[in-house]
Every structure is written in structure tokens, then in C-alpha cells.
Design an enzyme around this catalytic site. Structure first.
Site: not given
Lengths: 197, 197
Positions: A119, A156
Site C-alpha cells: 500500500s 499509511k
DNA sequence: CTTGACAGTGAACAAACGTTCACCTATAAT
DNA sequence: ATTATAGGTGAACGTTTGTTCACTGTCAAG
């Protein structure tokens, strides 16, 4: 010619001392240096120690015991890839560093995690990489964080929008996350490490 | 309750010893530990040392001198990002490592270079990163190498095709390079390091 | 209450420590 | 040839080292 042989002998002696330190975790005593290098008097060792001190290989503390100098810092930063290589003389002037010192600020609060997802690919963090995480840092907007969302841990970018927080991936395959409950941040990613081979 | 206070005191003493080591580059003597922690007899220090030895904080060498144990290895690998965090008890079981040991094989032949170009972006190597380069490794096909081509230094994948060699970028903006003259390889990239902040 | 474990004090001791001194040899410079 | 420097030998010496011993006080368990 003789100067070069002399310098090589001094360098090889420095490497022997460095090897002892790497292997045992402490600096050798004068006697141990004597045994290692075939010097029979501690006065000869003392003179060699002075020469190694001048080279910043080691230092003496206030009790006269040896502590590591540059040998505790295993690598040099030589410049940029494109600039190419400095001369050996210029290289000798470059400071030695330790990656542990460079990458870890707060030892009690820092740990490594392996990355298995993709990600954060566009941020140059690939599966198989390792991230260094500092628990003691307060996350700021724009930081990469390790957080728990809806019972699952993830890595993230953290973005603050007013009072709320969004977790943004660096891969178009994934969507930003708006946590429903209070976000639990485990730590801030302070560095990334990748080893080949 | 008392056990927890005891464990915290032992931990705080371990951190004091660790701090001395970080600051001075050597382990303290028994006397120094006594002064640091308010213990007046070397026998008390000796007993504390045995307890710290049991915790792998430090070790004693054959002469009885102290050498660092886990305190020379500042970080723990705790698992993967997605797997989340182990319990504090499980965390205590994880091995401590040193990034210097992890990332550097041959200290005499290893150095750092800063990356300023973007030709290896798809390989997760971004401008601002640092690469660890080992001069002593022989490049194999598929390795990332630092090489001199037509008088300019560059970093690329090295591919062998029969007798010839191609340098392949990891960015579609750039084309593979077929060196006209003999390729001069400075070293093999063994690791990548990126620091945030 | 008694006993044992744990954590600590204080002193003695042999071994090891680095420093200092007197000296020697080889080499390079004058 | 002479002199100075560099690198080394060997010994003496005061200080520091960790180990060992005898002992004390506190706390927990039986």
C-alpha cells in the site's frame, strides 16, 4: 616507498585492533595489543596507541583505558552516486558513521517491523522492506504511521483535516481510510531499510 | 506489586549501564557502576552484574571484565506491520539487533552514497535515499551496481548477455545502456536506507 | 516465631592496569 | 661520519581491577 609500507603496516595494525573490538565488544588492553601484534613492551604499545589516536582509530579516556574512535563507526558517506568517487586521500577525510546512530533516535522506544503489503509502493516502501518505528514521537500531518483501524494494523500517511484524521495510502489500488473510532497510533515511521541478497 | 517495583528498578539500572556505554563507548567497571547507582560495595555490584547477565544486558569475559550484551544491539524486530504488536512479554523475547551488523558485511570495503537521480524509482530507490555499496563483492547478473560508463558514474541493474553487459534502469524514462568500453564497476549495492525528518 | 533468600556493606588480596624511565638499534638527514 | 628520530625492549611502580570472605538487615514463607 618506505612511507607506503609504513602506512600499510599501521593500517593493518589498526584493522587488528578493530577486529578485536568487533569480536569481543571491548577494546584490548595494552598487554593484549602487545600479544596480538608481537610487541613485547608496553611502552611500544603505548607509542602505537598514540599513533592510532592521531588517526582517530581510538581514544584514551581519563583513566588511560582505550575507547573506540572511528572503529565504532563502520561506514563513510562518500558523496553522491553521480559525483563519483573521491580520491583515497579525500576518502580518508570523510567522517565515519554508525547506521544505528544515524537511524535510531530513541533506543528504548524504537523497533523494526517488516513490510508485507504494497500500500505504500509509490512512497518507495516495498514488500520485504523493514520500517523503523518510534513509539515516542507524536504523529504530525504528513507522517507515515503504524496505526490500528477497525481492529487491523496498517501503515499509511496520516493527514489531519481539522479535527478528523485520514489515513492515505501511496498506491492507487487502495483508498484513503477514515477511521470510525478513535485512531490508535503505535508509532511514527522514521526510516526504511532494504537489504538485498 | 513488589515484584513489579523490583523489575522496574532492575530495568532502570540496566538503562543507566546502557547510557554509560552509549556515552563513553565502553562498559563501566564495578566501581563506576557502584558510584553511578549508589552501591558502596563491589560485592553488591557483582550481584547486580549477575542479574543483568541473566537478562542478557551484558556479559563477562574470561578476565571478568564486562562486555555489552543486548545493549550493543539497539533495536528489536517485532514482526510484520499487519500482524500487529506482540504483548510486552512476547516483545521481551525478541532478539535485539544492530543495523550496522545487519546491513554491513565487509566494513573495510563498504561505504554509503547518496542518491540524487530517479533512474531506479521503480526499484524503490528514490532521490534522497542512501545506498550501501560493497566494493569487495563480485557483481552478478541482476545486481544493482555503481558503475562508470563513458566517464560518468551511475547506478543501475547489471544484466549479463553472454559476454556483454547491459545496465538497466528501473524507470521507463531512461533507456538501457550498452557500454562501449570496458565497464568499470565500483561496487554492488547491498542495501538501501531512507531517513524521514 | 523461625528460617531462608535476597540485597547490600566492608575489607583483604592477587592480578592486571597504564605510566614512566633507562636503554638499544636502525634509518634518514646533514 | 655524526646526529636526530622513530620504533622498540625491559623493568619498576602506584593505581585499579574483580573475586572472595565475613557479616548485616529486611522480607516472605512455613
Amino acid at each position: 616507498m618506505k612511507n607506503e609500507i609504513q602506512r600499510d603496516r599501521l593500517k593493518s595494525r589498526a584493522e587488528a585492533v578493530s577486529g578485536f573490538y568487533q569480536k569481543t565488544g571491548r577494546m584490548p588492553s595494552f598487554s593484549e595489543i602487545g600479544e596480538m601484534l608481537g610487541l613485547r613492551s608496553k611502552n611500544a604499545v603505548s607509542k602505537l596507541v598514540s599513533r592510532l589516536e592521531g588517526m582517530n582509530v581510538l581514544e584514551k579516556d581519563k583513566t588511560g583505558r582505550l575507547i573506540p574512535g572511528s572503529i565504532a563507526y563502520p561506514v563513510r558517506i562518500l558523496g553522491t552516486v553521480e559525483a563519483g568517487f573521491p580520491s583515497p586521500a579525500e576518502e580518508e577525510l570523510a567522517d565515519n558513521i554508525s547506521l544505528d546512530d544515524l537511524l535510531i533516535q530513541n533506543r528504548q522506544a524504537t523497533f523494526l517491523l517488516k513490510v508485507s503489503g504494497d500500500s505504500m509502493l509509490d512512497a518507495g516502501i516495498m514488500p520485504g522492506d523493514m520500517v523503523i518505528v518510534d513509539r515516542s514521537q507524536t504523529p504530525k500531518s504528513g507522517d507515515i504511521v503504524i496505526a490500528e483501524v477497525d481492529g487491523a494494523w496498517t501503515m499509511k500517511y496520516l493527514r489531519r483535516r481539522g479535527e478528523s484524521v485520514i489515513l492515505i495510502p501511496a498506491n492507487p489500488k487502495y483508498k484513503p481510510i477514515r477511521p470510525k473510532n478513535e485512531l490508535k497510533v503505535a508509532g511514527v515511521v522514521t526510516a526504511v531499510v532494504r537489504k538485498y541478497g
